[in-house]
Scaffold this active site. Structure first.
Site, PDB file in Angstrom:
ATOM      1  N   GLN A   9     -10.712  12.425 -13.792  1.00 15.54           N
ATOM      2  CA  GLN A   9      -9.580  13.217 -14.281  1.00 15.54           C
ATOM      3  C   GLN A   9      -8.961  14.020 -13.140  1.00 15.54           C
ATOM      4  O   GLN A   9      -9.681  14.543 -12.293  1.00 15.54           O
ATOM      5  CB  GLN A   9     -10.100  14.174 -15.369  1.00 15.54           C
ATOM      6  CG  GLN A   9      -9.044  14.652 -16.320  1.00 15.54           C
ATOM      7  CD  GLN A   9      -9.651  15.234 -17.599  1.00 15.54           C
ATOM      8  OE1 GLN A   9     -10.765  14.903 -17.964  1.00 15.54           O
ATOM      9  NE2 GLN A   9      -8.936  16.096 -18.270  1.00 15.54           N
ATOM     10  N   SER A  87     -17.339  11.399 -12.328  1.00 14.89           N
ATOM     11  CA  SER A  87     -17.234  11.882 -13.705  1.00 14.89           C
ATOM     12  C   SER A  87     -16.722  10.770 -14.623  1.00 14.89           C
ATOM     13  O   SER A  87     -17.388   9.756 -14.818  1.00 14.89           O
ATOM     14  CB  SER A  87     -16.341  13.128 -13.751  1.00 14.89           C
ATOM     15  OG  SER A  87     -16.370  13.724 -15.028  1.00 14.89           O
ATOM     16  N   LEU A  88     -15.527  10.906 -15.166  1.00 16.10           N
ATOM     17  CA  LEU A  88     -14.916   9.858 -15.993  1.00 16.10           C
ATOM     18  C   LEU A  88     -14.968   8.493 -15.304  1.00 16.10           C
ATOM     19  O   LEU A  88     -15.152   7.456 -15.958  1.00 16.10           O
ATOM     20  CB  LEU A  88     -13.459  10.238 -16.286  1.00 16.10           C
ATOM     21  CG  LEU A  88     -12.516   9.115 -16.698  1.00 16.10           C
ATOM     22  CD1 LEU A  88     -12.791   8.695 -18.118  1.00 16.10           C
ATOM     23  CD2 LEU A  88     -11.075   9.524 -16.522  1.00 16.10           C
ATOM     24  N   ARG A 112     -14.966  10.337 -25.751  1.00 15.04           N
ATOM     25  CA  ARG A 112     -15.402  11.366 -24.796  1.00 15.04           C
ATOM     26  C   ARG A 112     -14.316  12.414 -24.615  1.00 15.04           C
ATOM     27  O   ARG A 112     -14.577  13.620 -24.658  1.00 15.04           O
ATOM     28  CB  ARG A 112     -15.721  10.699 -23.448  1.00 15.04           C
ATOM     29  CG  ARG A 112     -16.159  11.630 -22.328  1.00 15.04           C
ATOM     30  CD  ARG A 112     -16.349  10.788 -21.057  1.00 15.04           C
ATOM     31  NE  ARG A 112     -17.002  11.525 -19.973  1.00 15.04           N
ATOM     32  CZ  ARG A 112     -16.358  12.119 -18.974  1.00 15.04           C
ATOM     33  NH1 ARG A 112     -15.032  12.100 -18.938  1.00 15.04           N
ATOM     34  NH2 ARG A 112     -17.028  12.731 -18.010  1.00 15.04           N
ATOM     35  N   HIS A 194     -18.954  19.516 -17.256  1.00 13.43           N
ATOM     36  CA  HIS A 194     -20.223  19.414 -16.513  1.00 13.43           C
ATOM     37  C   HIS A 194     -20.975  20.753 -16.466  1.00 13.43           C
ATOM     38  O   HIS A 194     -21.455  21.182 -15.428  1.00 13.43           O
ATOM     39  CB  HIS A 194     -19.983  18.865 -15.103  1.00 13.43           C
ATOM     40  CG  HIS A 194     -19.340  17.509 -15.141  1.00 13.43           C
ATOM     41  ND1 HIS A 194     -20.024  16.386 -15.551  1.00 13.43           N
ATOM     42  CD2 HIS A 194     -18.083  17.103 -14.891  1.00 13.43           C
ATOM     43  CE1 HIS A 194     -19.205  15.344 -15.538  1.00 13.43           C
ATOM     44  NE2 HIS A 194     -18.019  15.751 -15.141  1.00 13.43           N
ATOM     45  N   GLN A 243     -24.552  13.201 -18.488  1.00 11.45           N
ATOM     46  CA  GLN A 243     -23.482  13.494 -17.522  1.00 11.45           C
ATOM     47  C   GLN A 243     -22.559  14.641 -17.943  1.00 11.45           C
ATOM     48  O   GLN A 243     -22.088  15.415 -17.108  1.00 11.45           O
ATOM     49  CB  GLN A 243     -22.661  12.214 -17.288  1.00 11.45           C
ATOM     50  CG  GLN A 243     -21.747  12.272 -16.089  1.00 11.45           C
ATOM     51  CD  GLN A 243     -20.425  11.581 -16.355  1.00 11.45           C
ATOM     52  OE1 GLN A 243     -19.721  11.898 -17.303  1.00 11.45           O
ATOM     53  NE2 GLN A 243     -20.078  10.641 -15.505  1.00 11.45           N
TER      54      GLN A 243
END
Length: 290
Positions: A9, A87-88, A112, A194, A243
């Site tokens: 992102q 991440s993503l 998500r 996170h 995660q």
């Protein structure tokens, strides 16, 4: 060994993917399939939307995922020997190495995004970038602050993102500047990704991930949670669930990939953020943008 990496992102931009849609029949078919799966024409927002529209979490995450995965599927010489995503981007990496199908991964990314959005609305939370301090100092300062604030993204040496309750993050920024940080500035994000603040989203996503079929990957994925090579489908699932509330260990992942024999890194997706970070992690690394 060829490593392929996928952004998260923040890499989105208006017009993303439009050239792929217009020049590749494969890409066009996948974009239209994505519109059907999501139940709205995400392509209209990706190709013509404003920065504000693209910033909506329910749009941003699928948009970055789609750009990365569809671009990868149009590359002629695409044979990754190791993959990782920020991440993503880990979902894009899992399509690239055959762990997840395009359709299943897109559905998970959409779920998500919505789960994270809901978690963000429960309590005011944010993230901040901290520049010019060693990771250990940032971690130590965060521990002295009342409230929830943790190290969230280990992006490269001297660049760490912290995450948590808004007031705690603001206090931590002041304390980090006093500790010698060059900068400690709040980021324009929807919430504390996170961090423990994402626990409601983690619980929600866990059920969806457990119900999804994960195949044996064609090459290892270096996951954010462990920064190590993982090839076992169940272990990949477990790490993907963790995660959301655990830090992104990007610095450590890249260092481990190099130690394991990565000779070149190719970033697949919008922007060149990861290429920049990899060069800061290891100046000698060979990097490319797809």
């Amino acid at each position: 060994m060829k490593a392929y990496v996928f952004p998260g992102q923040g890499a989105q931009f208006s017009g993303m993917g439009k050239d792929l849609y217009e020049t590749s029949e494969v890409a066009k078919a996948l974009f239209e399939q994505a519109n059907d799966i999501l139940g709205f024409r995400i392509t209209d927002i990706m190709f013509e939307g404003t920065a504000e529209q693209l910033k909506e979490t329910k749009v941003t995450q699928p948009a970055v995922f789609l750009h990365s995965v569809i671009l990868a599927k149009t590359l002629t010489e695409f044979k990754p020997e190791m993959v990782a995503g920020h991440s993503l981007g880990e979902f894009s990496a899992l399509v690239a190495n055959g762990t997840l199908s395009f359709e299943d991964a897109l559905r998970l990314v959409s779920q998500r995004a919505l789960a994270m959005q809901k978690a963000c609305e429960i309590k005011p939370s944010t993230m901040a970038a901290v520049l010019g301090l060693a990771d250990e100092i940032v971690e130590a300062v965060c521990k002295t602050i009342d409230g929830v604030v943790v190290a969230a993204n280990y992006n490269c040496p001297g660049q760490l993102v912290i995450s948590g309750e808004t007031t705690a993050v603001e206090k931590a920024c002041e304390a980090l500047k006093e500790a010698g940080a060059k900068r400690a500035l709040l980021l324009p994000v929807g919430g504390a990704f996170h961090s423990p603040m994402m626990e409601p989203a983690r619980t929600e996503l866990a059920a969806a991930i457990e119900a999804t079929h994960f195949s044996q990957p064609t090459c290892p994925v270096y996951q954010n949670v462990t920064a190590n090579a993982v090839s076992d489908p169940q272990q990949i699932k477990d790490n993907l669930i963790l995660q959301l509330t655990a830090p992104v260990r990007w610095t450590q992942s890249v260092q481990q990939m190099i130690a394991d024999g990565a000779t070149s890194f190719t970033e697949v997706g919008p922007g060149k953020v990861l290429v920049g970070l990899i060069q800061k992690i290891d100046k000698t690394a060979e990097t490319h943008s797809a």
